[in-house]
Write an enzyme that holds these catalytic residues in place. Structure first.
Site, PDB file in Angstrom:
ATOM      1  N   LYS B  75       0.864  -1.185   0.000  1.00  0.00           N
ATOM      2  CA  LYS B  75       0.000   0.000   0.000  1.00  0.00           C
ATOM      3  C   LYS B  75       0.903   1.238   0.000  1.00  0.00           C
ATOM      4  O   LYS B  75       1.918   1.263   0.706  1.00  0.00           O
ATOM      5  CB  LYS B  75      -0.898  -0.019   1.246  1.00  0.00           C
ATOM      6  CG  LYS B  75      -1.937   1.095   1.276  1.00  0.00           C
ATOM      7  CD  LYS B  75      -2.915   0.922   2.437  1.00  0.00           C
ATOM      8  CE  LYS B  75      -3.965   2.036   2.470  1.00  0.00           C
ATOM      9  NZ  LYS B  75      -4.930   1.901   3.578  1.00  0.00           N
ATOM     10  N   SER B 150     -10.018   2.181   2.757  1.00  0.00           N
ATOM     11  CA  SER B 150      -9.094   2.871   1.883  1.00  0.00           C
ATOM     12  C   SER B 150      -8.117   1.972   1.129  1.00  0.00           C
ATOM     13  O   SER B 150      -7.551   2.399   0.134  1.00  0.00           O
ATOM     14  CB  SER B 150      -8.298   3.869   2.717  1.00  0.00           C
ATOM     15  OG  SER B 150      -7.438   3.203   3.618  1.00  0.00           O
ATOM     16  N   SER B 174     -10.400  -0.139   6.898  1.00  0.00           N
ATOM     17  CA  SER B 174      -9.737  -0.003   5.593  1.00  0.00           C
ATOM     18  C   SER B 174      -9.035  -1.246   5.067  1.00  0.00           C
ATOM     19  O   SER B 174      -8.602  -1.262   3.918  1.00  0.00           O
ATOM     20  CB  SER B 174      -8.731   1.146   5.640  1.00  0.00           C
ATOM     21  OG  SER B 174      -9.400   2.381   5.606  1.00  0.00           O
TER      22      SER B 174
END
Lengths: 95, 483
Positions: B75, B150, B174
């Site tokens: 990420k 997210s 998330s």
């Protein structure tokens, strides 16, 4: 609870955050809705409850007072927008 | 080879069935082929192939480590030295991190090959991956829908087989919500289990990194790599890391499952409720006992969360000042203008909303009414979980109130977007570990089952997920066009 456009401008200044004039009303509306959501907590009795900052109520860990990091100024300043002689440059602050 | 789990790939690499360079190239080709999904912000092709070559040398010398030669994507919230680390924000579009996050170091030490940096909501603020400066991510199950957020790029990449496993971070859901919406396995560890050093901070008392993979077995390998005490993170918890794979095959006979009645209220979509109930029935067949429990303060989780998360966000994001790194506006008139315009020009609307909300909640006269109140409510919520988890081993319920929703459907109404995390947020407030595991489909869209455990019971959660994955094949389904 509702916030006015002027209040939004004041908060934005406190946060040093530029927002477009035309968006101010929309932010005021969104923030007011968020505040309405938050007031739902108001009815809950919490006078005797301790605030919780860490999920396990862990205290700040201490370490021996010895040097643990070496100076990496040049490494860190290599990504700065503007530097000179090892200093960060900003617009003139004092006349 | 892209349809294999990393457990299988590690075995194949060791037996010489294919090389890490071949495996890495296969994924790099898939990433190019499915570029339209927009899963990656940066693809580190050269870097990956160099690492794969080194991995092949180690493999043939017989000194492979846990993940030697396995391609992983990160990420874009984890700092990667000499590689752009954007947090999906214009603010950090030019940011080349000068150091590695501890999580990145851990993957390097385990021999993993990094394919690139994954798309996400800007500064991890969002539940649909639509707030990214680099554009929305498509859900491979239906490209007109969102992958969740997210960690949307992370979840979509695993679902589309662009990476066998990835990292995510979870502040309010998330990892779990995108894992649910994309039909993959995601684990948010106990707060303090995975180092936050070099993980760009959103809400420091809630943020936690974790693995996202095809199966619980793979997630165990990733967590093994990620977890551990780190003196560079002041909130890291000093606790030994168990062997997360050792207990995967343990029996679930006698497992006590609690179903919080607040998770199954009238607000829950009927088809999702039916899917979750079917999953719980599978656990009954595996020997589990099920009883109802209650989390009476659950309804206060969203208000408390949005005060605490916004307050911490406004403090954390004050470091972006246009002076030391990141975006700087042109020709600032004075220092205030430099701050105001640099931040105003580089942050997106959702990030601004949260900075404004947090600044307000922390300002003189409102601090007690909002921030302290929310921290008190946080304790009540945490105590509810402690009580429930003293009666049962784990809690189960849905991850998300809906399946993947249409792109743009909720962008006009921030509150509606926040409600997408209604079942995940309370867990972050309590700091507990929780997983999302694929449990079926509604209208061809994946549904995730949430499993919540007590502090530091990640090994048990992985065991519970793995046993379910031995008797179901939901986690093996592949979206059409991505086989």
């Amino acid at each position: 609870m509702s916030l006015s456009a002027d209040e939004v401008k004041k908060i934005a200044y406190l946060a040093r955050l530029g927002i477009d004039e035309q968006d101010t009303d929309a932010y005021a509306k969104d923030l007011s809705n968020m505040l309405d959501l938050m007031t739902q907590m108001g009815d809950t009795f919490t006078d005797t409850v301790q605030p919780m900052a860490h999920p396990m109520d862990q205290m700040q860990r201490l370490r021996p007072d010895t040097v643990s990091e070496h100076n990496q100024r040049e490494n860190f300043q290599s990504i700065a927008p503007q530097i000179e002689a090892g200093l960060y440059l900003v617009p003139k602050v004092i006349d | 080879m892209h349809n294999k789990t990393i457990t299988e790939q590690a075995k194949d690499l060791r037996s010489g069935k294919y090389s890490s360079v071949e495996l890495t190239q296969a994924y790099l080709q898939r990433i190019k082929k499915h570029k339209a999904l927009n899963c990656f912000i940066t693809v580190t092709e050269e870097h990956a192939l160099e690492d794969a070559k080194i991995a092949d040398t180690q493999l043939s010398a017989g000194n492979a480590k846990l993940l030697t030669g396995i391609p992983i994507a990160q990420k874009d919230i984890f700092c990667t030295q000499d590689i752009k680390t954007s947090c999906a924000s214009k603010m950090l579009d030019n940011f080349i991190a000068p150091y590695n996050a501890t999580v990145i170091e851990n993957f390097n030490n385990a021999g993993a090959v990094m394919l690139g940096k994954l798309n996400m909501d800007e500064f991890a603020m969002g539940s649909s991956n639509e707030t990214s400066f680099y554009g929305a991510v498509q859900n491979p199950w239906d490209t007109n829908t969102v992958p969740g957020g997210s960690s949307g790029g992370s979840a979509a990449a695993v679902a589309a087989r662009l990476a066998p496993a990835v990292t995510g971070t979870d502040t309010g859901g998330s990892i779990r919500q995108p894992a649910s919406l994309c039909g993959i396995t995601g684990l948010k560890p106990t707060y303090g289990r995975v180092s936050r050093y070099g993980m760009i901070a959103f809400a420091s008392s809630l943020d936690q990194g974790g693995p996202m993979a095809r199966s619980a077995e793979d997630a165990a390998l990733l967590l093994q790599t990620m977890a551990g005490f780190d003196s560079k993170d002041s909130t890291s918890v000093e606790q030994a890391v168990p062997d997360y794979s050792a207990g995967l095959n343990n029996s679930l006979e006698g497992l006590k499952i609690g179903l919080p009645k607040e998770f199954f209220s009238a607000d829950l979509n009927n088809d999702i409720a039916t899917t979750i109930e079917a999953a719980i029935n599978e656990y009954r067949k595996l020997g589990a006992e099920v009883k109802e429990v209650s989390l009476p303060n659950m309804k206060l989780a969203i208000p408390a969360y949005y005060v605490i998360a916004s307050a911490e966000c406004s403090a954390n994001l004050s470091r972006f000042d246009g002076v030391r790194f990141g975006y700087r506006c042109d020709n600032p008139a004075d220092l205030n203008d430099l701050y105001i315009r640099s931040r105003g020009e580089a942050f997106g609307a959702e990030v601004k909303r949260r900075i404004l909300m947090g600044t307000y909640a922390l300002s003189a006269g409102y601090y007690d009414a909002y921030y302290i109140k929310a921290q008190k409510v946080r304790r009540l919520i945490s105590e509810d979980f402690n009580k429930a988890l003293s009666e049962v081993d784990v809690l189960m319920g849905p991850v998300s109130p809906s399946t993947a929703f249409a792109q743009g459907e909720k962008t006009g109404d921030p509150i509606e977007m926040y409600l997408a995390d209604i079942y995940t947020i309370a867990i972050n407030l309590a700091g507990l570990p929780a997983m999302s595991i694929p449990a079926g489909f509604v209208d061809n869209k994946p549904v995730g089952l949430q499993v919540i455990g007590n502090y530091f019971t990640e090994a048990r959660l992985l065991n519970i997920a793995h046993q379910y994955q031995q008797v179901t094949n939901w986690h093996q389904q592949t979206p059409q066009g991505f086989e």
